[in-house]
Design an enzyme around this catalytic site. Structure first.
Site, short mmCIF file in Angstrom:
data_model
loop_
_atom_site.label_atom_id
_atom_site.label_comp_id
_atom_site.label_asym_id
_atom_site.label_seq_id
_atom_site.Cartn_x
_atom_site.Cartn_y
_atom_site.Cartn_z
N CYS A 79 -23.54 -6.13 -18.68
CA CYS A 79 -22.30 -6.38 -17.93
C CYS A 79 -21.20 -5.46 -18.43
CB CYS A 79 -21.82 -7.82 -18.14
SG CYS A 79 -22.80 -9.06 -17.31
N CYS A 95 -19.58 -11.76 -19.52
CA CYS A 95 -20.87 -11.78 -20.21
C CYS A 95 -20.85 -12.84 -21.33
CB CYS A 95 -21.14 -10.39 -20.79
SG CYS A 95 -22.85 -10.07 -21.18
N CYS A 134 -26.87 -11.33 -20.86
CA CYS A 134 -26.67 -12.66 -20.29
C CYS A 134 -27.53 -12.91 -19.05
CB CYS A 134 -25.19 -12.89 -19.98
SG CYS A 134 -24.61 -11.98 -18.54
N GLY A 154 0.79 -1.22 0.00
CA GLY A 154 0.00 0.00 0.00
C GLY A 154 0.82 1.27 0.00
N CYS A 194 -28.37 -8.10 -16.30
CA CYS A 194 -27.75 -7.81 -17.59
C CYS A 194 -28.71 -8.17 -18.71
CB CYS A 194 -26.44 -8.59 -17.73
SG CYS A 194 -25.74 -8.51 -19.40
#
Lengths: 286, 201
Positions: A269, A275, A247, A35, A244
């Protein structure tokens, strides 16, 4: 003895070996201090800042002949940024490329984490515009360095609290600040906060490159990544009432698509590979 | 006095250093994982793993402190030739320290970074006898946990000395300050960065 068909006159993966060495040493320190933003000597790349020059330099320093590269831009493999970066590395390294998340060993991403869970030995390289999460609050680098050194992160919570005071909930929806390994507050790059939980204890290695700001940082595998929140306003991800339109996925990050000028819209998506894979599986069953 | 013998380095410098770096990145991000590292041949007192790591990490912008039995004319000449690194006398000026565990300089005098820039710290390249995932008779058995490790991981190191082991267990430098350790055996590498909690079994 040399790499297969790559563009003549260029070193493997564009960067010269001394630059790669400098980036590699920065990467080792970055994974040793999760980090923390390691300064590095960012080079000019053959495209403007803001198009992923930081991510490309990290990718160029680590990519090798055996890698299989995937590049996504907002989850999609087929948008301008993704297509051109993939072509760049295919040209200058000759490595295999893929759109399938599970086949890739190296994934360079702009602002999304794939929906398909990542596995060990995969490396995710993020393109980062502004690496310093405190920058919007404190413009001085000297000051933000000191704040990180002293773990002086109270101001970050004030920013989130101001959201609550104004909107009644934490309205920050992307580049949502996280705390890594209980120490450094880190900008996860402008990924939607929907993706934040995927960073926590991920089996894949996550590397971040900021070209303009010349910073590299990292999250090793199996490392705690906590999104900042309050006891009475716990961290939450986005939810949709729709699924979606292509899909039918209910568990993926959805993009709103405008269909006409009558206010018609639908949701699909953002992760094109996810997808497509779902759709292919449904057609197989049918 | 005879001239020290120069010796070939990586056969394919671009590819070999990339491969070696990926192993170094893997072991540094997943402490205790052992990876092969032998793109180069042995160099006098340096094992193939050590010589590979040196060619991957060192260049004209880095400083190296070289000590003990590893410090020979041949090693100095070859590292200078292949990497151009500056070999320093004062360990406190070194980006990398290369030695056997028992021949390391006083660890608290090495650069451990500053609170603002903890990355400006020394990396220890320690050449050991052997690395293993299971305990052997001669090996110091270490139990590692922390970032990069799902639960805990065992690492058996033959050739650690008590001073370095005590440093790893006690971590006298307050995080984020600290030294990162790369362990180089004959043809294998492992690493213990400053975030790893170490217990001796």
């Amino acid at each position: 003895m040399s790499a297969p068909a790559t563009r003549a006159g260029y070193n493997f993966a564009y960067l010269d070996e001394q630059t790669k060495g400098m980036i590699r040493r920065a990467l080792l320190k970055a994974v040793a201090i999760p980090g923390y933003q390691v300064p590095f000597g960012g080079r000019e790349m053959p495209m403007p800042y803001g198009w992923g020059t930081g991510g490309m330099q990290v990718s160029a320093a680590i990519i090798g002949r055996d890698d299989c590269l995937k590049v996504i831009d907002q989850g999609a493999d087929d948008t301008t940024n993704a297509v051109s970066i993939r072509a760049f590395f295919r040209d200058l390294t000759g490595v295999a490329t893929t759109e399938r998340t599970e086949q890739a060993t190296l994934i360079q991403t702009r602002h999304r984490i794939p929906e398909t869970p990542l596995h060990e030995d995969q490396i995710l390289v993020y393109q980062v515009p502004i690496p310093e999460p405190l920058r919007f609050i404190e413009p001085s680098e000297v000051e933000t360095r000191k704040m990180h050194a002293l773990e002086d992160y109270g101001v970050m919570h004030i920013k989130l609290y101001e959201d609550i005071a104004q909107f009644g909930h934490i309205a920050t929806s992307y580049a949502y600040p996280v705390r890594v390994n209980g120490r450094y507050v880190m900008d996860p790059s402008p990924i939607p906060k929907f993706d934040n939980p995927k960073m926590d204890h991920s089996p894949a290695l996550q590397l971040f490159g900021a070209g303009r700001e010349k910073r590299i940082y990292a999250v090793p595998p199996y490392t705690e990544v906590r999104s900042l929140d309050f006891a009475d306003h716990p961290f939450e991800v986005q939810r949709w009432d729709q699924c979606c339109a292509i899909c039918g996925a209910t568990d993926s990050f959805l993009d709103e698509v405008i269909l006409d000028d009558q206010g018609g819209h639908t949701f699909i998506c953002s992760d094109t590979d996810y997808c497509r894979t779902r759709l292919a599986r449904q057609e197989e069953k049918a | 006095m005879s001239q020290p013998q120069l010796q070939a380095g990586f056969a394919n410098p671009v590819e070999d250093s990339q491969q070696a770096f990926r192993h170094l990145l893997k072991v540094m991000s997943e402490p205790g994982v052992i990876r092969p590292l032998a793109a180069a041949t042995a160099l006098d007192t340096l094992t193939p793993a050590t010589f590979s790591a040196c060619q991957t990490l060192l260049d004209a912008t880095t400083t190296l402190w070289l000590g003990g039995a590893l410090d020979t004319e041949t090693v100095r000449a070859n590292l200078g030739f292949h990497s151009g690194c500056r070999i320093v006398v004062d360990p406190a000026a070194a980006d990398f320290v290369l030695a056997r565990a028992g021949e390391l300089p006083e660890l608290m005098t090495l650069r451990a970074g500053t609170a603002e820039y903890p990355d400006r710290s020394c990396t220890l390249l320690v050449q050991v006898e052997a690395l293993a995932t299971t305990a052997t008779e001669q090996a110091t058995a270490l139990r590692l946990s922390g970032p990069g490790i799902a639960t805990s991981r065992q690492l058996g190191v033959t050739g650690l000395d008590t001073r370095l082991t005590r440093y790893l267990v006690e971590r006298p430098h307050p995080f984020p300050l600290g030294l990162d350790l790369v362990l180089l055996a004959q043809d294998q590498v492992a690493a213990i960065p400053r975030t790893t909690r170490v217990e001796v079994n």
